[in-house]
Scaffold this motif. Structure first.
Motif, mmCIF file in Angstrom:
data_model
loop_
_atom_site.group_PDB
_atom_site.id
_atom_site.type_symbol
_atom_site.label_atom_id
_atom_site.label_comp_id
_atom_site.label_asym_id
_atom_site.label_seq_id
_atom_site.Cartn_x
_atom_site.Cartn_y
_atom_site.Cartn_z
ATOM 1 N N ARG A 1 36.405 50.912 -47.902
ATOM 2 C CA ARG A 1 37.006 52.192 -47.524
ATOM 3 C C ARG A 1 37.059 52.343 -46.007
ATOM 4 O O ARG A 1 38.047 52.837 -45.459
ATOM 5 N N SER B 1 51.921 58.939 -46.394
ATOM 6 C CA SER B 1 51.272 57.961 -47.272
ATOM 7 C C SER B 1 52.248 56.976 -47.930
ATOM 8 O O SER B 1 51.920 55.789 -48.024
ATOM 9 N N ILE C 1 51.610 53.044 -47.319
ATOM 10 C CA ILE C 1 51.338 52.148 -48.455
ATOM 11 C C ILE C 1 52.255 50.934 -48.393
ATOM 12 O O ILE C 1 51.817 49.790 -48.559
ATOM 13 N N ARG D 1 50.993 47.084 -47.871
ATOM 14 C CA ARG D 1 51.304 46.058 -48.872
ATOM 15 C C ARG D 1 52.079 44.903 -48.258
ATOM 16 O O ARG D 1 51.901 43.754 -48.650
ATOM 17 N N THR E 1 46.025 45.118 -51.018
ATOM 18 C CA THR E 1 46.179 45.664 -52.353
ATOM 19 C C THR E 1 45.521 47.027 -52.336
ATOM 20 O O THR E 1 44.301 47.133 -52.211
ATOM 21 N N VAL E 2 46.347 48.048 -52.431
ATOM 22 C CA VAL E 2 45.839 49.404 -52.285
ATOM 23 C C VAL E 2 46.649 50.355 -53.160
ATOM 24 O O VAL E 2 47.845 50.137 -53.374
ATOM 25 N N SER E 3 45.997 51.396 -53.679
ATOM 26 C CA SER E 3 46.695 52.361 -54.520
ATOM 27 C C SER E 3 47.170 53.542 -53.683
ATOM 28 O O SER E 3 46.622 53.830 -52.618
ATOM 29 N N ALA E 4 48.151 54.205 -54.208
ATOM 30 C CA ALA E 4 48.722 55.358 -53.502
ATOM 31 C C ALA E 4 47.706 56.490 -53.380
ATOM 32 O O ALA E 4 47.615 57.152 -52.346
ATOM 33 N N LYS E 5 46.937 56.712 -54.432
ATOM 34 C CA LYS E 5 45.947 57.793 -54.406
ATOM 35 C C LYS E 5 44.858 57.537 -53.375
ATOM 36 O O LYS E 5 44.390 58.465 -52.718
ATOM 37 N N THR E 6 44.460 56.270 -53.230
ATOM 38 C CA THR E 6 43.414 55.949 -52.258
ATOM 39 C C THR E 6 43.897 56.218 -50.847
ATOM 40 O O THR E 6 43.191 56.838 -50.042
#
Length: 193
Positions: free
Chosen positions: A34, A54, A58, A62, A67-72
Motif C-alpha cells: 500500500r 482514479s 489506474i 497498468r 496489477t491494481v484494482s480500481a477500488k484500491t
C-alpha cells in the motif's frame, strides 16, 4: 495464555501490550504494498499536473505493469486527499429575459396536453456543442402528439430563428391553426416585437 503468564510471573495485559508494540514496528507485506502504491499514485498524479483522477491513474499504473484494482486506487487517493480535475463544461445562457417586454398570461398552466392536436405548441432554444463551432437549435413540438413540427439551426440566438421555426410548423400542419397557443419560456427572442 493465562497459565503461561502466571508461570513467567507477568501480567496478561503486559504480554499483549508487548505484542502490539512489536506489531507496530514490523511492516506487513500488505502495508508495504500500500505504501508503494501510494508513492506511485502520487508520482502519476504529479506527472499529470494534478489533473488525473482514479480512472486515468489506474490506466497509467497498468501500462507501467502494476496489477491494481480500481477500488484500491480510489481508496488510496481519498486517504491521501488527492483528486482529479474535471474540465468544467461551458454552459451558454440561452434564456435572457427582456425587462421591458410585456408577458402574456399563461394560458397553458402546465397542462401541455389539451387532448387534441394543435391546442398547445411548445418551443425552446438550446445550445449545441459541435466540432464546427457554436450552434443553437429552436424547436417546436405539439403538446398532444409530442411530434416535433419544426426546428431551425443557427449560429446565433434571435427572434428571426423563432419566426422561421413558427413558419415551418405552420407549413407542416397545412391547415388553420387559429387558437393554437405557443408556449415558451420568457426569453427575449420569444417576447420580441
Amino acid at each position: 495464555m493465562r497459565r503461561m503468564a502466571r508461570l513467567l510471573k507477568v501480567s496478561t495485559s503486559g504480554y499483549y501490550s508487548h505484542v502490539e508494540r512489536c506489531a507496530a514496528t514490523i511492516v506487513t507485506p500488505r502495508q508495504q504494498r500500500r505504501a508503494d502504491l501510494t508513492v506511485k499514485i502520487l508520482d502519476v498524479h504529479a506527472e499529470s499536473d494534478g489533473t488525473y483522477g482514479s480512472p486515468r491513474i489506474i490506466t497509467e499504473l497498468r501500462e507501467r505493469g502494476e496489477t491494481v484494482s480500481a477500488k484500491t486506487v480510489a481508496a488510496i487517493m481519498a486517504e491521501i486527499g488527492i483528486e482529479g480535475i474535471s474540465p468544467r463544461t461551458f454552459k451558454v445562457r440561452t434564456t435572457v429575459t427582456d425587462p421591458a417586454a410585456a408577458f402574456p398570461p399563461d394560458l397553458v398552466r402546465r397542462n401541455f396536453d389539451q387532448g387534441r392536436l394543435d391546442a398547445v405548441w411548445l418551443t425552446d432554444i438550446t445550445y449545441l456543442t459541435c466540432g464546427q463551432g457554436e450552434t443553437y437549435l429552436c424547436a417546436i413540438r405539439d403538446g398532444h402528439s409530442r411530434r416535433v413540427l419544426a426546428h431551425v439551426l443557427a449560429d446565433h440566438i434571435g427572434a428571426d430563428m423563432v419566426c422561421q421555426a413558427i413558419d415551418q410548423a405552420v407549413a407542416t400542419r397545412d391547415r388553420s391553426i387559429t387558437g393554437t397557443v405557443l408556449h415558451s419560456d420568457r426569453g427575449g427572442e420569444f417576447t420580441a416585437g
